[in-house]
Design a protein around this motif. Structure first.
Motif, mmCIF file in Angstrom:
data_model
loop_
_atom_site.group_PDB
_atom_site.id
_atom_site.type_symbol
_atom_site.label_atom_id
_atom_site.label_comp_id
_atom_site.label_asym_id
_atom_site.label_seq_id
_atom_site.Cartn_x
_atom_site.Cartn_y
_atom_site.Cartn_z
ATOM 1 N N PHE A 79 57.841 57.930 34.446
ATOM 2 C CA PHE A 79 57.744 59.186 35.205
ATOM 3 C C PHE A 79 56.263 59.558 35.320
ATOM 4 O O PHE A 79 55.524 59.450 34.339
ATOM 5 N N CYS A 123 61.632 59.799 43.059
ATOM 6 C CA CYS A 123 62.016 61.179 43.361
ATOM 7 C C CYS A 123 60.741 61.965 43.618
ATOM 8 O O CYS A 123 59.669 61.578 43.150
ATOM 9 N N ASP A 125 60.288 65.353 42.912
ATOM 10 C CA ASP A 125 60.161 66.656 42.238
ATOM 11 C C ASP A 125 58.887 66.810 41.419
ATOM 12 O O ASP A 125 58.348 67.903 41.300
ATOM 13 N N SER A 169 66.616 59.262 41.914
ATOM 14 C CA SER A 169 67.278 60.267 41.082
ATOM 15 C C SER A 169 67.477 61.586 41.812
ATOM 16 O O SER A 169 67.852 62.570 41.204
ATOM 17 N N TYR A 196 70.816 56.708 40.182
ATOM 18 C CA TYR A 196 71.352 57.882 39.497
ATOM 19 C C TYR A 196 72.545 58.304 40.355
ATOM 20 O O TYR A 196 72.399 59.044 41.323
ATOM 21 N N LYS A 199 74.969 62.401 39.028
ATOM 22 C CA LYS A 199 73.964 63.213 38.340
ATOM 23 C C LYS A 199 74.316 64.682 38.536
ATOM 24 O O LYS A 199 74.416 65.160 39.672
ATOM 25 N N PHE A 204 70.775 70.930 30.528
ATOM 26 C CA PHE A 204 70.197 70.070 29.498
ATOM 27 C C PHE A 204 68.969 69.291 29.974
ATOM 28 O O PHE A 204 68.447 68.458 29.257
ATOM 29 N N TYR A 205 68.515 69.553 31.212
ATOM 30 C CA TYR A 205 67.253 68.982 31.674
ATOM 31 C C TYR A 205 66.077 69.893 31.302
ATOM 32 O O TYR A 205 64.941 69.603 31.681
ATOM 33 N N PHE A 208 62.733 68.494 29.937
ATOM 34 C CA PHE A 208 62.109 67.582 30.915
ATOM 35 C C PHE A 208 61.200 68.351 31.858
ATOM 36 O O PHE A 208 60.150 67.846 32.274
ATOM 37 N N ARG A 209 61.597 69.571 32.185
ATOM 38 C CA ARG A 209 60.777 70.361 33.114
ATOM 39 C C ARG A 209 59.403 70.627 32.506
ATOM 40 O O ARG A 209 58.402 70.620 33.218
ATOM 41 N N ARG A 220 68.965 73.176 41.345
ATOM 42 C CA ARG A 220 69.172 72.020 42.228
ATOM 43 C C ARG A 220 70.641 71.883 42.627
ATOM 44 O O ARG A 220 71.112 70.775 42.873
ATOM 45 N N GLN A 224 72.381 68.217 43.273
ATOM 46 C CA GLN A 224 73.014 67.650 42.081
ATOM 47 C C GLN A 224 74.441 68.182 41.979
ATOM 48 O O GLN A 224 74.771 69.245 42.501
ATOM 49 N N LYS A 251 74.648 60.811 34.387
ATOM 50 C CA LYS A 251 73.642 61.657 33.741
ATOM 51 C C LYS A 251 74.022 63.127 33.847
ATOM 52 O O LYS A 251 74.379 63.544 34.961
ATOM 53 N N TYR A 274 72.286 58.375 30.692
ATOM 54 C CA TYR A 274 71.006 58.968 30.286
ATOM 55 C C TYR A 274 71.263 60.095 29.297
ATOM 56 O O TYR A 274 71.795 61.132 29.665
HETATM 57 C C1 PBG Z 1 64.349 64.235 38.568
HETATM 58 C C2 PBG Z 1 64.749 63.978 37.165
HETATM 59 C C3 PBG Z 1 65.097 64.925 36.202
HETATM 60 C C4 PBG Z 1 65.403 64.222 35.048
HETATM 61 C C5 PBG Z 1 65.209 62.878 35.322
HETATM 62 N N1 PBG Z 1 64.821 62.750 36.646
HETATM 63 C C6 PBG Z 1 65.071 66.386 36.262
HETATM 64 C C7 PBG Z 1 65.986 67.109 37.141
HETATM 65 O O1 PBG Z 1 66.823 66.523 37.828
HETATM 66 O O2 PBG Z 1 65.862 68.317 37.178
HETATM 67 C C8 PBG Z 1 65.849 64.833 33.761
HETATM 68 C C9 PBG Z 1 65.763 63.950 32.570
HETATM 69 C C10 PBG Z 1 65.893 64.659 31.282
HETATM 70 O O3 PBG Z 1 66.207 65.854 31.198
HETATM 71 O O4 PBG Z 1 65.662 63.992 30.268
HETATM 72 N N2 PBG Z 1 63.325 63.374 38.988
#
Ligand code: PBG
Length: 326
Positions: A79, A123, A125, A169, A196, A199, A204-205, A208-209, A220, A224, A251, A274
Motif C-alpha cells: 500500500f 485503488c 483512496d 479493492s 477483493y 468487500k 473494522f477498517y 487502516f485509515r 463507502r 462497499q 474481507k 483479509y
Molecule cells: C482500500 C482498502 C481499505 C483496506 C484495504 N484496502 C480501506 C477501506 O476500504 O476503507 C482496509 C484494510 C484494513 O483495514 O486492514 N484501498
C-alpha cells in the motif's frame, strides 16, 4: 454408569495426538503480509492504532521484504502513502510511475525478485484528496465507469513496476474485466488479479485509515457491501471469477466466515481472506492490557479463517505467526 458409545476425548489427550488429527493446518506459505510504504519518510514511522506495524521507507520496505521471503511467507501486499501535497481529485499519483506505490513495487521487486509474490493495492483512496476509492461525478457520487478507467491505468503502471498481482479493492462494478483486458492489451498477460470480491463497508477498517493517512469524510456504503448481505457476497465473487480473477478475496475475515465459507464452497479459484486492521488491533490492544493471550488469539483467529475455507490469509501478524509456526 453405562460407558459412552464413543470417547472423542481420546484424540485430544496429548499435544502430539492433537497435532496428528488436526483438520486445519496453517502454513507460512499461505500468509500474505500487508505493508505500508510512505513517501518523504526518513525512517519507519510506527502506526499507533496498529501496534507492531509501521509505515516503511523505500529502504526499510526492502528489508521487510527480505524478512518475509526468509520466513517463507506467501507474499507482500503493498500500500502506498503519498505526501499530502501529492493527492488530487483523481488520485493521479496512483498511476504515475513516480508515485510512491509504484516506486515501492519496483524497489521490492529488485530486492526479492520472484522469491516473494508482490501484490499491489489497486485503488485510488490513498491518492485522492477526498479519500474516496474513485473519482466523483458532478453530483458528488462516485462515478463507477470513470473510476474503472483510472484503475486500468493504475494496474498497468503497477504491472510495469513489477507487481506479480494487482489487487483491485475499490468495489466498482466491472473493474476486474476491465483490468484484465487492459493488462493483456498492454502486454502484461502474466500479471494476475487478486480480486477483493466480497468487500463489506466495515467499521473494522478504522486503524487502516490512520495507516494510510486517509482523507475520507463520510463512508463507502455506495460501493462497499452492506454487512447485512450474505447472498450478495456470492454474487460479487461469482462476477469476479467470471470476469477473470485469478484469486478471490473476502474481507473482513473474522466476522464474515459465513460469506467466506460460501465462496470457498463453490469457487474454482483459490480464495483469500483479509484479517483487517481492526481485527488485528482489537487483539493487540486486549493483549497489551493482559486481557487475552496475544499468540493464542492470533493463532486461533487465523486457524478459524483457514478452517472456514481460506486458502490464503492476509494478516498484519504474518511474520510473527511464521516465527511461531517454525
Ligand atoms: C482500500 C482498502 C481499505 C483496506 C484495504 N484496502 C480501506 C477501506 O476500504 O476503507 C482496509 C484494510 C484494513 O483495514 O486492514 N484501498
Amino acid at each position: 454408569m453405562i460407558p459412552p458409545v464413543r470417547r472423542p476425548r481420546r484424540l485430544r489427550s496429548t499435544p502430539a495426538i492433537r497435532r496428528l488429527v488436526a483438520e486445519t493446518r496453517v502454513s507460512p506459505s499461505q500468509l500474505l503480509l500487508p505493508v505500508f510504504v510512505a513517501d518523504g519518510l526518513r525512517e519507519p514511522r510506527p502506526i499507533s492504532s496498529l501496534p507492531g506495524v509501521a509505515q516503511h521507507t523505500l529502504d526499510s520496505v526492502r528489508a521487510e521484504a527480505t524478512r518475509a521471503a526468509e520466513a517463507g511467507l506467501g507474499g507482500l501486499v503493498l500500500f502506498g502513502v503519498p505526501e499530502a501535497g501529492d493527492k488530487d481529485a483523481t488520485g493521479s499519483a496512483g498511476a504515475a510511475d513516480t508515485g510512491i506505490l509504484n516506486r515501492a513495487i519496483a524497489a521490492v521487486r529488485a530486492e526479492t525478485g520472484d522469491d516473494l509474490p508482490l501484490f499491489a493495492d489497486t485503488c485510488l483512496d490513498e491518492f485522492t484528496d477526498h479519500g474516496h476509492c474513485g473519482v466523483l461525478a458532478a453530483d458528488g457520487t462516485v462515478d463507477n465507469d470513470a473510476t474503472v478507467e483510472l484503475y486500468v491505468q493504475q494496474a498497468v503502471a503497477q504491472a510495469r513496476a513489477g507487481a506479480h498481482f494487482v489487487s483491485p479493492s475499490g468495489m466498482m462494478d466491472g473493474q476486474v474485466a476491465a483490468i484484465r483486458a487492459g493488462l493483456d492489451l498492454a502486454g502484461h498477460e502474466e500479471v494476475g488479479i487478486l480480486a477483493y470480491a466480497a468487500k463489506y463497508a466495515s467499521a473494522f477498517y478504522g486503524p487502516f485509515r490512520e495507516a494510510v493517512g486517509s482523507s475520507l469524510v463520510g463512508d463507502r456504503r455506495t460501493y462497499q457491501q452492506d454487512p447485512a448481505n450474505r447472498r450478495e457476497g456470492r454474487l460479487e465473487a461469482a462476477l469476479d471469477e467470471l470476469e477473470g480473477a485469478d484469486l478471490l478475496m473476502v474481507k473482513p475475515a473474522g466476522y464474515y466466515l459465513d460469506v467466506l465459507a460460501d465462496v470457498a464452497a463453490w469457487s474454482r479459484v483459490p480464495v483469500a481472506a483479509y484479517q483487517v486492521s481492526g481485527e488485528y488491533a482489537m487483539i493487540a490492544a486486549a493483549a497489551e492490557r493482559g486481557w487475552i493471550d496475544r499468540r493464542a488469539a492470533l493463532e486461533e483467529s487465523t486457524t478459524a479463517i483457514v478452517r472456514a475455507g481460506a486458502d490464503i490469509v492476509l494478516t498484519y501478524a504474518a511474520l510473527e505467526l511464521a516465527g511461531w509456526l517454525r
